[in-house]
Design a protein around this motif. Sequence first.
Motif, PDB file in Angstrom:
ATOM      1  N   ASN A 176       0.887  -1.134   0.050  1.00  0.00           N
ATOM      2  CA  ASN A 176       0.331  -0.028   0.152  1.00  0.00           C
ATOM      3  C   ASN A 176       0.844   1.663   0.204  1.00  0.00           C
ATOM      4  N   VAL A 177       1.953   1.294  -0.601  1.00  0.00           N
ATOM      5  CA  VAL A 177       2.938   2.035  -0.372  1.00  0.00           C
ATOM      6  C   VAL A 177       3.485   2.904  -2.045  1.00  0.00           C
ATOM      7  N   TYR A 178       3.429   4.224  -2.136  1.00  0.00           N
ATOM      8  CA  TYR A 178       4.459   4.241  -3.254  1.00  0.00           C
ATOM      9  C   TYR A 178       4.825   4.727  -3.704  1.00  0.00           C
ATOM     10  N   LYS A 179       6.109   4.615  -4.389  1.00  0.00           N
ATOM     11  CA  LYS A 179       7.352   5.394  -4.737  1.00  0.00           C
ATOM     12  C   LYS A 179       7.315   6.222  -6.406  1.00  0.00           C
ATOM     13  N   GLN A 180       7.461   7.875  -5.926  1.00  0.00           N
ATOM     14  CA  GLN A 180       7.439   8.500  -7.160  1.00  0.00           C
ATOM     15  C   GLN A 180       9.157   9.669  -6.991  1.00  0.00           C
ATOM     16  N   ARG A 181       9.925   8.993  -8.111  1.00  0.00           N
ATOM     17  CA  ARG A 181      10.683   9.680  -8.411  1.00  0.00           C
ATOM     18  C   ARG A 181      10.499  10.740  -8.438  1.00  0.00           C
ATOM     19  N   LEU A 182      11.485  11.811  -7.977  1.00  0.00           N
ATOM     20  CA  LEU A 182      12.074  12.794  -8.062  1.00  0.00           C
ATOM     21  C   LEU A 182      13.536  13.350  -8.383  1.00  0.00           C
ATOM     22  N   ASP A 183      13.541  14.711  -9.117  1.00  0.00           N
ATOM     23  CA  ASP A 183      14.822  14.880  -9.220  1.00  0.00           C
ATOM     24  C   ASP A 183      15.096  16.041  -7.927  1.00  0.00           C
ATOM     25  N   LEU A 184      16.691  16.598  -8.427  1.00  0.00           N
ATOM     26  CA  LEU A 184      17.431  17.142  -6.962  1.00  0.00           C
ATOM     27  C   LEU A 184      16.624  17.825  -6.245  1.00  0.00           C
ATOM     28  N   ASP A 185      15.999  18.635  -7.176  1.00  0.00           N
ATOM     29  CA  ASP A 185      15.460  19.867  -6.988  1.00  0.00           C
ATOM     30  C   ASP A 185      13.691  19.944  -6.696  1.00  0.00           C
ATOM     31  N   GLY A 186      13.054  18.863  -6.551  1.00  0.00           N
ATOM     32  CA  GLY A 186      12.057  17.896  -5.406  1.00  0.00           C
ATOM     33  C   GLY A 186      10.682  17.800  -6.307  1.00  0.00           C
ATOM     34  N   ASN A 187      11.516  17.841  -8.153  1.00  0.00           N
ATOM     35  CA  ASN A 187      10.271  17.908  -8.858  1.00  0.00           C
ATOM     36  C   ASN A 187      10.090  17.065  -9.465  1.00  0.00           C
ATOM     37  N   VAL A 188       8.741  15.961  -9.945  1.00  0.00           N
ATOM     38  CA  VAL A 188       8.131  14.750 -10.105  1.00  0.00           C
ATOM     39  C   VAL A 188       9.106  14.325 -11.915  1.00  0.00           C
ATOM     40  N   ILE A 189       9.446  13.395 -11.672  1.00  0.00           N
ATOM     41  CA  ILE A 189      11.094  12.980 -13.052  1.00  0.00           C
ATOM     42  C   ILE A 189       9.224  12.838 -14.375  1.00  0.00           C
TER      43      ILE A 189
ATOM     44  N   LYS B 138       3.559   0.328  -7.260  1.00  0.00           N
ATOM     45  CA  LYS B 138       3.418   0.308  -6.210  1.00  0.00           C
ATOM     46  C   LYS B 138       3.856  -1.511  -5.936  1.00  0.00           C
ATOM     47  N   GLU B 139       4.385  -1.642  -5.667  1.00  0.00           N
ATOM     48  CA  GLU B 139       4.144  -2.667  -5.245  1.00  0.00           C
ATOM     49  C   GLU B 139       4.506  -4.109  -4.264  1.00  0.00           C
ATOM     50  N   MET B 140       3.862  -5.191  -4.725  1.00  0.00           N
ATOM     51  CA  MET B 140       2.919  -5.837  -3.585  1.00  0.00           C
ATOM     52  C   MET B 140       4.065  -6.771  -2.915  1.00  0.00           C
ATOM     53  N   ILE B 141       3.582  -6.840  -1.368  1.00  0.00           N
ATOM     54  CA  ILE B 141       4.983  -6.875  -0.210  1.00  0.00           C
ATOM     55  C   ILE B 141       4.984  -8.924  -0.574  1.00  0.00           C
ATOM     56  N   THR B 142       6.418  -8.789  -0.648  1.00  0.00           N
ATOM     57  CA  THR B 142       7.078 -10.367  -0.252  1.00  0.00           C
ATOM     58  C   THR B 142       7.959 -10.641   0.241  1.00  0.00           C
ATOM     59  N   SER B 143       8.324 -11.682   0.538  1.00  0.00           N
ATOM     60  CA  SER B 143       9.506 -12.131   1.035  1.00  0.00           C
ATOM     61  C   SER B 143      10.836 -11.664   0.589  1.00  0.00           C
ATOM     62  N   THR B 144      11.395 -12.393   1.147  1.00  0.00           N
ATOM     63  CA  THR B 144      12.950 -11.831   0.453  1.00  0.00           C
ATOM     64  C   THR B 144      13.492 -13.199   0.220  1.00  0.00           C
ATOM     65  N   VAL B 145      12.813 -14.420   0.789  1.00  0.00           N
ATOM     66  CA  VAL B 145      12.809 -15.902  -0.245  1.00  0.00           C
ATOM     67  C   VAL B 145      12.337 -15.601  -1.478  1.00  0.00           C
ATOM     68  N   LYS B 146      11.048 -15.203  -1.440  1.00  0.00           N
ATOM     69  CA  LYS B 146      10.279 -15.042  -2.636  1.00  0.00           C
ATOM     70  C   LYS B 146      10.543 -14.038  -3.427  1.00  0.00           C
ATOM     71  N   LYS B 147      11.122 -13.081  -3.074  1.00  0.00           N
ATOM     72  CA  LYS B 147      12.181 -11.872  -3.727  1.00  0.00           C
ATOM     73  C   LYS B 147      12.902 -12.938  -4.523  1.00  0.00           C
ATOM     74  N   ALA B 148      13.509 -13.575  -3.643  1.00  0.00           N
ATOM     75  CA  ALA B 148      14.899 -14.291  -4.614  1.00  0.00           C
ATOM     76  C   ALA B 148      15.122 -15.506  -5.421  1.00  0.00           C
ATOM     77  N   GLU B 149      13.793 -15.981  -5.200  1.00  0.00           N
ATOM     78  CA  GLU B 149      13.314 -16.603  -6.126  1.00  0.00           C
ATOM     79  C   GLU B 149      12.663 -16.110  -7.331  1.00  0.00           C
ATOM     80  N   GLN B 150      12.031 -14.897  -7.537  1.00  0.00           N
ATOM     81  CA  GLN B 150      11.412 -14.589  -8.328  1.00  0.00           C
ATOM     82  C   GLN B 150      12.568 -14.114  -9.074  1.00  0.00           C
ATOM     83  N   SER B 151      13.383 -13.620  -9.155  1.00  0.00           N
ATOM     84  CA  SER B 151      14.415 -13.100  -9.530  1.00  0.00           C
ATOM     85  C   SER B 151      15.101 -13.721 -10.119  1.00  0.00           C
ATOM     86  N   THR B 152      15.533 -14.719  -9.819  1.00  0.00           N
ATOM     87  CA  THR B 152      16.287 -16.022 -10.102  1.00  0.00           C
ATOM     88  C   THR B 152      16.626 -16.547 -11.582  1.00  0.00           C
TER      89      THR B 152
END
Length: 393
Positions: A100-113, A120-134
């Motif tokens: 339920n948390v969003y990340k918005q990229r900004l430039d160094l002046d604080g403006n939206v890129i 928005k990403e789904m919450i996953t455990s470390t093991v699941k992230k590793a299995e998905q990325s391998t």
Amino acid sequence: MLDVLKRLDAYPKTFEEFSFKTLMGAIVTILSSVIICVLIVMEVNAYLTPNISEELYVDTTRSHKLQINLDITVPKISCDYLSVDAMDTAGEQHLHIEHNVYKQRLDLDGNVITGDKPVKEMITSTVKKAEQSTAKPTTEKPPENTTPACGSCYGAQFNNTHCCNTCQDVIDAYRVKRWNPNPDDFEQCKNERASGRTHSDNALKEGCQIYGSMEVNRMGGSFHLAPGQSFSINHVHIHDVQPYTSTSFNTSHVINHLSFGERISFANTHPLDRLSAVTSEGATMFQYYVKIVPTLYVKRGGEAVHTNQFSVTRHQKVVSVVTGESGMPGIFFSYELSPLMVKYTEKENSLGHMATNICAIVGGIYTVAGIFYSMLHTSLNAIRKKIELGKFS
């Protein structure tokens, strides 16, 4: 009988020929009328505003989750290099809380890129992230006269067919094994740095706004925003900040909003809003110790709103070998829940009380104005007579 009733008249009238009007009397009448109107409007407004009573008692509610609403801007660290983690006093860790948390990229002046949307990403455990990325074995036939590359996992592979073709693949495989990865020892990481394909290249060239809400267990705990990929080794929470050092990160930030539950305008539910924390040194650890007081707000219609008020104690320190302070750079929030609950109840004001106050206002102002005018009129007459007799000096 009529003559007897007339004697009970409390408002005797005089003949018009025995009364006269003055300019000073008109001024006093206008001023007193304006004051009466203003006070009556204030009294009606007070009547329409609900009366709020406050109670304090032991919290016996059994809510299973605590909602945390946050909106924090970190202007000097990119979103790809920031993680949000939370844990409670029971030892349960929730890594990468972004469902339920969003990340918005900004430039160094604080403006939206330009062209970039919140992620928005789904919450996953470390093991699941590793299995998905391998990398997984592919069933497609490779092109003729070519041999499919299979990078080494340096002993951390799942099976004989497991390949680690990227730097992240090797790091994830190490984390599944509960080993501590050192990217400087991996050929994949060295090659990506040489070709400029690492995500960490923009770590210090962008800013990030993290906002949204998350639900955690209703007990004391903590959450933090810190640079680097987070993972756990032997129940120890670690952030991998390679290839940077901790002193490279400027953790200055702005807390646009932080609350635990719904906002109530008259209560202390968001005291940290618009707080700016700036540091000129790297590797600064910001700590916020939050004391949460459960709050129940009951409206006039009977609707109940469960929320929380809180007070905050701030602290910051520079963590480095030079200062001798332990820790890691980031923004850390530790919270505890009070066993007491505050209850606010809206109650309607009494119509009879308002009517009594209005009568008191009209009668009081009328009487006081009459006394003031009588004193003023008597004084002016005395002065005028002295002037006519030549005794005024």
